[in-house]
Design an enzyme around this catalytic site. Structure first.
Site, PDB file in Angstrom:
ATOM      1  N   ARG A   1      41.505  42.701  42.144  1.00  0.00           N
ATOM      2  CA  ARG A   1      41.045  43.957  41.558  1.00  0.00           C
ATOM      3  C   ARG A   1      42.166  44.553  40.728  1.00  0.00           C
ATOM      4  O   ARG A   1      43.324  44.592  41.148  1.00  0.00           O
ATOM      5  CB  ARG A   1      40.612  44.956  42.651  1.00  0.00           C
ATOM      6  CG  ARG A   1      39.377  44.528  43.430  1.00  0.00           C
ATOM      7  CD  ARG A   1      38.125  44.580  42.560  1.00  0.00           C
ATOM      8  NE  ARG A   1      36.904  44.269  43.304  1.00  0.00           N
ATOM      9  CZ  ARG A   1      36.376  43.064  43.415  1.00  0.00           C
ATOM     10  NH1 ARG A   1      36.993  42.031  42.827  1.00  0.00           N
ATOM     11  NH2 ARG A   1      35.268  42.863  44.085  1.00  0.00           N
ATOM     12  N   ARG A  48      37.502  34.883  51.945  1.00  0.00           N
ATOM     13  CA  ARG A  48      36.938  33.555  51.635  1.00  0.00           C
ATOM     14  C   ARG A  48      37.632  32.916  50.431  1.00  0.00           C
ATOM     15  O   ARG A  48      37.886  31.710  50.433  1.00  0.00           O
ATOM     16  CB  ARG A  48      35.431  33.672  51.406  1.00  0.00           C
ATOM     17  CG  ARG A  48      35.054  34.515  50.226  1.00  0.00           C
ATOM     18  CD  ARG A  48      33.560  34.760  50.113  1.00  0.00           C
ATOM     19  NE  ARG A  48      33.280  35.497  48.902  1.00  0.00           N
ATOM     20  CZ  ARG A  48      33.464  36.814  48.778  1.00  0.00           C
ATOM     21  NH1 ARG A  48      33.910  37.518  49.786  1.00  0.00           N
ATOM     22  NH2 ARG A  48      33.189  37.419  47.632  1.00  0.00           N
ATOM     23  N   GLU A  93      39.321  47.936  31.738  1.00  0.00           N
ATOM     24  CA  GLU A  93      38.864  46.682  31.136  1.00  0.00           C
ATOM     25  C   GLU A  93      37.873  46.965  30.010  1.00  0.00           C
ATOM     26  O   GLU A  93      36.887  47.677  30.224  1.00  0.00           O
ATOM     27  CB  GLU A  93      38.219  45.799  32.202  1.00  0.00           C
ATOM     28  CG  GLU A  93      39.223  45.359  33.268  1.00  0.00           C
ATOM     29  CD  GLU A  93      38.645  44.368  34.255  1.00  0.00           C
ATOM     30  OE1 GLU A  93      37.404  44.161  34.264  1.00  0.00           O
ATOM     31  OE2 GLU A  93      39.421  43.779  35.017  1.00  0.00           O
ATOM     32  N   ALA A 148      37.902  34.779  35.900  1.00  0.00           N
ATOM     33  CA  ALA A 148      38.134  33.846  37.003  1.00  0.00           C
ATOM     34  C   ALA A 148      36.827  33.368  37.623  1.00  0.00           C
ATOM     35  O   ALA A 148      36.742  32.240  38.115  1.00  0.00           O
ATOM     36  CB  ALA A 148      39.012  34.492  38.069  1.00  0.00           C
ATOM     37  N   HIS A 174      39.225  38.768  32.757  1.00  0.00           N
ATOM     38  CA  HIS A 174      38.359  38.912  33.931  1.00  0.00           C
ATOM     39  C   HIS A 174      37.331  37.773  33.954  1.00  0.00           C
ATOM     40  O   HIS A 174      36.122  37.982  34.063  1.00  0.00           O
ATOM     41  CB  HIS A 174      37.628  40.261  33.931  1.00  0.00           C
ATOM     42  CG  HIS A 174      37.160  40.657  35.301  1.00  0.00           C
ATOM     43  ND1 HIS A 174      37.069  41.958  35.716  1.00  0.00           N
ATOM     44  CD2 HIS A 174      36.746  39.911  36.360  1.00  0.00           C
ATOM     45  CE1 HIS A 174      36.611  42.012  36.956  1.00  0.00           C
ATOM     46  NE2 HIS A 174      36.404  40.771  37.369  1.00  0.00           N
TER      47      HIS A 174
END
Length: 326
Positions: free
Chosen positions: A233, A155, A262, A283, A281
């Protein structure tokens, strides 16, 4: 008659207030744990009918301590923190949040791709150091003459291809599992994708078959001087192989929103490499997505309680224990 009970486990930086208000208005008693700790969750959810879960691990041992739970809603598209096989075996619904940040992540991928193409980090550094256009080391290429390659066509990638279409000259994609194909996107095999893409954007899940897939071998098959974008990822990319490709100039640059660890360690070369454009991270972040991450799981719980089915189920159990007790 007692109110149905829903427990919100961990919300990290999110404000659970909007979810609490929605659920309370629908007649639920709401308990906010604010922890991933199994003991804290079990204590709050001993008589709970439903859970809303951030990153907390919900496994068979924890299910045993929450015998009334029949519905779990995650605050993310991912649901790997839930033992879904065990949930199905026990007649427990699981619903995820597939669309909360689709547009945000796609826009972020496009923004990072264009920042690399237009060499915006380098241009920014030149101005800040007192230089001007004549001091730019490289002349940017025109996006309309470049090919955007997309690996995986879920998607988020489909939104990316739609909004990137007017900007890039061509879009090619590879996804052996896609049932249909968007207009304006050429379907190619993996080798062709790597050979033709001036910018390669990753959009595949983390699985045993994809972890570390962007290794030295794959990077060597990419178009010389191409660019890599990863908003998917962190464990898809071998960081040592990526750094080597950047050092050797086989890749002209890369943009990362996700990392194998992270946050990266202070001395991690990913933090300091001049050809890397980084974001933390983030977005998925927008004012709209932050609201949706708490309100949509609440709406899943309410729909399950009132209509017998959440809006976006990923586990659909059968049998009498699968229904709400309203």
């Amino acid at each position: 008659m007692s109110h149905p009970v829903v427990v919100i486990t961990d919300t990290e930086e999110l404000d659970p207030g909007p979810a609490v208000r929605l659920l309370s208005a629908a007649g639920f008693e709401v308990r906010v744990v604010g922890s991933r700790a199994p003991d804290a969750i079990a204590a709050a959810a001993r008589d709970a009918d439903a859970l809303i879960v951030g990153y907390a691990r919900i496994d068979a041992a924890l299910f045993d301590r929450m015998p009334r739970v029949r519905m779990i809603a995650t605050m993310s598209a991912g649901h790997d923190m839930i033992d879904t096989d065990e949930a199905a075996r026990r007649g427990i619904w699981v619903a995820n949040l597939p669309h909360a940040a689709t547009e945000d992540v796609a826009v972020h991928a496009l923004a990072q791709a264009l920042a690399l193409v237009r060499r915006l980090p380098q241009a920014d550094a030149v101005v800040r150091s007192g230089g001007w256009s004549q001091d730019l080391a490289d002349v940017p290429r025109r996006a309309g003459e470049l090919t955007l390659g997309v690996l995986g066509l879920g998607r988020i990638a489909r939104v990316l291809t739609r909004i990137a279409g007017p900007v890039f000259g061509r879009i090619v994609a590879h996804d052996p599992h896609a049932a249909d194909w968007p207009d304006g996107v050429e379907r190619v095999d993996l080798d062709t994708l790597l050979a033709r893409a001036d910018v390669l954007s990753l959009h595949v899940p983390s699985t045993p078959g994809t972890r570390g897939m962007v290794d030295a071998g794959l990077l060597a098959r990419m178009r010389p001087g191409s660019l890599l974008v990863n908003v998917s990822r962190g464990d898809l990319v071998d960081p040592d192989a990526l750094l080597a490709a950047l050092d050797e100039g086989r890749l002209a640059g890369a943009a990362l929103d996700v990392f194998p660890v992270e946050p990266p360690a202070d001395d991690d070369r990913l933090r300091s490499h001049p050809r890397l454009l980084l974001s933390p991270h983030s977005a998925f972040l927008s004012d709209a997505s932050l609201r949706a991450y708490v309100t949509e799981p609440a709406r899943n719980v309410i729909a399950w309680w009132t209509d017998g089915r959440p809006h976006t189920p990923v586990v659909v159990p059968s049998g009498p224990t699968a229904t709400a007790s309203a």
